[in-house]
Design a protein around this motif. Structure first.
Motif, PDB file in Angstrom:
ATOM      1  N   ASP A  30     -26.906  55.272  65.303  1.00 15.75           N
ATOM      2  CA  ASP A  30     -26.385  56.338  66.179  1.00 15.75           C
ATOM      3  C   ASP A  30     -24.952  56.801  65.904  1.00 15.75           C
ATOM      4  OD1 ASP A  30     -28.835  55.777  67.253  1.00 15.75           O
ATOM      5  OD2 ASP A  30     -28.145  55.407  69.287  1.00 15.75           O
ATOM      6  N   PHE A  35     -21.351  60.547  70.212  1.00 13.79           N
ATOM      7  CA  PHE A  35     -20.840  59.189  70.451  1.00 13.79           C
ATOM      8  C   PHE A  35     -19.442  58.971  69.872  1.00 13.79           C
ATOM      9  CE2 PHE A  35     -25.540  58.098  70.608  1.00 13.79           C
ATOM     10  CZ  PHE A  35     -25.553  57.911  71.980  1.00 13.79           C
ATOM     11  N   LEU A  41     -20.555  61.669  75.057  1.00 14.68           N
ATOM     12  CA  LEU A  41     -20.557  60.267  75.517  1.00 14.68           C
ATOM     13  C   LEU A  41     -19.777  59.433  74.501  1.00 14.68           C
ATOM     14  CD1 LEU A  41     -21.418  57.803  77.120  1.00 14.68           C
ATOM     15  CD2 LEU A  41     -23.776  58.221  76.448  1.00 14.68           C
ATOM     16  N   ASP A  72     -30.036  58.903  68.297  1.00 15.00           N
ATOM     17  CA  ASP A  72     -30.459  59.158  69.658  1.00 15.00           C
ATOM     18  C   ASP A  72     -30.922  60.619  69.653  1.00 15.00           C
ATOM     19  OD1 ASP A  72     -30.560  57.526  71.918  1.00 15.00           O
ATOM     20  OD2 ASP A  72     -28.763  58.425  72.819  1.00 15.00           O
ATOM     21  N   HIS A  74     -32.722  62.878  72.233  1.00 14.39           N
ATOM     22  CA  HIS A  74     -33.316  63.050  73.562  1.00 14.39           C
ATOM     23  C   HIS A  74     -33.792  64.477  73.819  1.00 14.39           C
ATOM     24  CE1 HIS A  74     -31.902  59.097  74.568  1.00 14.39           C
ATOM     25  NE2 HIS A  74     -30.624  59.426  74.690  1.00 14.39           N
ATOM     26  N   TRP A  88     -26.080  58.081  82.220  1.00  7.76           N
ATOM     27  CA  TRP A  88     -25.220  58.723  81.232  1.00  7.76           C
ATOM     28  C   TRP A  88     -25.125  60.236  81.392  1.00  7.76           C
ATOM     29  CZ3 TRP A  88     -22.894  54.789  79.225  1.00  7.76           C
ATOM     30  CH2 TRP A  88     -23.586  53.591  79.001  1.00  7.76           C
ATOM     31  N   HIS A  91     -26.430  63.764  76.566  1.00  7.63           N
ATOM     32  CA  HIS A  91     -25.925  63.524  75.212  1.00  7.63           C
ATOM     33  C   HIS A  91     -27.064  63.552  74.200  1.00  7.63           C
ATOM     34  CE1 HIS A  91     -27.360  59.621  76.640  1.00  7.63           C
ATOM     35  NE2 HIS A  91     -27.601  59.343  75.361  1.00  7.63           N
ATOM     36  N   LYS A 116     -34.988  58.281  67.975  1.00 10.34           N
ATOM     37  CA  LYS A 116     -35.431  57.443  69.102  1.00 10.34           C
ATOM     38  C   LYS A 116     -34.999  58.064  70.427  1.00 10.34           C
ATOM     39  CE  LYS A 116     -31.287  54.663  68.931  1.00 10.34           C
ATOM     40  NZ  LYS A 116     -30.726  55.112  70.239  1.00 10.34           N
ATOM     41  N   TYR A 125     -32.941  52.069  73.821  1.00 11.49           N
ATOM     42  CA  TYR A 125     -31.694  51.771  73.132  1.00 11.49           C
ATOM     43  C   TYR A 125     -31.943  51.258  71.717  1.00 11.49           C
ATOM     44  CZ  TYR A 125     -29.124  52.069  77.606  1.00 11.49           C
ATOM     45  OH  TYR A 125     -28.554  52.479  78.771  1.00 11.49           O
ATOM     46  N   LEU A 150     -23.045  52.420  66.530  1.00  7.10           N
ATOM     47  CA  LEU A 150     -22.627  52.635  67.918  1.00  7.10           C
ATOM     48  C   LEU A 150     -23.836  52.534  68.852  1.00  7.10           C
ATOM     49  CD1 LEU A 150     -20.515  55.835  67.098  1.00  7.10           C
ATOM     50  CD2 LEU A 150     -19.632  53.488  67.372  1.00  7.10           C
ATOM     51  N   ALA A 151     -23.691  52.110  70.080  1.00  4.32           N
ATOM     52  CA  ALA A 151     -22.535  51.377  70.568  1.00  4.32           C
ATOM     53  C   ALA A 151     -22.895  49.889  70.604  1.00  4.32           C
ATOM     54  CB  ALA A 151     -22.194  51.866  71.974  1.00  4.32           C
ATOM     55  N   TYR A 154     -25.080  48.487  73.541  1.00  6.23           N
ATOM     56  CA  TYR A 154     -26.309  49.192  73.907  1.00  6.23           C
ATOM     57  C   TYR A 154     -27.243  49.278  72.710  1.00  6.23           C
ATOM     58  CZ  TYR A 154     -23.648  50.107  78.067  1.00  6.23           C
ATOM     59  OH  TYR A 154     -22.900  49.935  79.196  1.00  6.23           O
ATOM     60  N   CYS A 155     -27.089  50.294  71.909  1.00  6.48           N
ATOM     61  CA  CYS A 155     -28.083  50.512  70.853  1.00  6.48           C
ATOM     62  C   CYS A 155     -27.961  49.518  69.713  1.00  6.48           C
ATOM     63  CB  CYS A 155     -28.029  51.961  70.385  1.00  6.48           C
ATOM     64  SG  CYS A 155     -28.683  53.053  71.681  1.00  6.48           S
TER      65      CYS A 155
HETATM   66  C1  VGL Z   1     -26.482  54.774  73.485  1.00 11.36           C
HETATM   67  C2  VGL Z   1     -26.012  55.033  75.710  1.00 11.36           C
HETATM   68  C3  VGL Z   1     -26.994  56.003  75.811  1.00 11.36           C
HETATM   69  C4  VGL Z   1     -26.156  54.110  72.187  1.00 11.36           C
HETATM   70  C5  VGL Z   1     -27.461  55.732  73.576  1.00 11.36           C
HETATM   71  O1  VGL Z   1     -26.420  54.687  71.109  1.00 11.36           O
HETATM   72  O2  VGL Z   1     -25.599  52.973  72.229  1.00 11.36           O
HETATM   73  N1  VGL Z   1     -25.762  54.425  74.551  1.00 11.36           N
HETATM   74  N2  VGL Z   1     -27.704  56.331  74.738  1.00 11.36           N
END
Ligand code: VGL
Ligand code: ZN
Length: 211
Positions: A30, A35, A41, A72, A74, A88, A91, A116, A125, A150-151, A154-155
């Motif tokens: 990501d 990011f 975000l 990411d 979405h 969130w 994003h 994803k 994630y 990143l991050a 999370y992911c």
């Molecule tokens: C992520 C928060 C929402 C990430 C993705 O890539 O870590 N964090 N969506």
């Protein structure tokens, strides 16, 4: 070399320098505009890991390692967005500028892109969740995966834990990850948890650089 000579190191089963080969994959998680600072975000200093990621890309390219980049991706109405009950701000909406890979990231032409978080009703994630990443890695005969991006909490964390679960030898690139740290200790705790589950932590200096 310190106290141990190379022969002792071999006897003890210690890998002095990591040699990347065809059974290794680099998974870049990501590294998208949203990011990074200025994005929707932003991970604080998220873009600072890009020079090191580019060095890892070079190491993998030169040594026949495979390169995967998750993104990411979405839909507009994704469940992770505040307006749809999630945590969130909006994003990485598919096809928007914020969802693009950061322009400084030097992805090779043959990098495999894994999208994803595409199901509006599911947070995802991990780069493995709802994707064919596992199938692709197994088809390529990948045994060991190296994860950065990143991050952290999370992911990156969820991708690492899934990789371990699916039986890959999993390595975390400590100098190529950044966390959001909503709470200041979030990244550190995530790293502790990954280590407990069996991830190996390394830095660029641990790699054998061939010319
Ligand atoms: C992520 C928060 C929402 C990430 C993705 O890539 O870590 N964090 N969506
Ligand atoms: Zn997301």
């Amino acid at each position: 070399m310190g106290i141990l000579g190379w022969f002792d190191a071999l006897n003890l089963g210690i890998e002095l320098k990591i040699k990347v080969g065809r059974k290794d994959a680099l998974i870049i998680v990501d590294v998208q505009k949203d990011f990074c600072p200025g994005g929707a975000l932003p991970v604080p200093e998220g873009d600072k890991i890009i020079p090191n990621l580019n060095k890892y890309v070079e190491i993998f390219r030169k040594n026949g390692g495979k390169i995967y980049a998750t993104r990411d991706w979405h839909p507009e109405n994704h469940i992770s967005f505040k307006e749809y009950g999630g945590l969130w701000p909006k994003h990485c909406v598919q096809g928007t500028e914020g969802a693009e890979f950061h322009p400084n990231l030097k992805l090779p032409e043959d990098a495999v892109i894994i999208s994803k978080g595409t199901d509006p009703l599911r947070e995802a994630y991990s780069g493995f969740e709802g994707t064919d990443l596992k199938k692709k890695l197994k088809q390529e005969g990948i045994v060991r995966v190296f994860v950065g991006g990143l991050a952290t909490e999370y992911c990156v964390k969820n991708t690492v834990l899934d990789a371990i679960k699916f039986g890959f030898e999993t390595v975390l690139l400590m100098d190529a990850i950044k966390g959001i740290d909503l709470k200041p200790s979030d990244s550190r705790k995530a790293i502790d948890e990954m280590v407990k589950r069996g991830v190996k932590t390394v830095k660029l200096e641990n790699f054998e650089i061939e010319n």
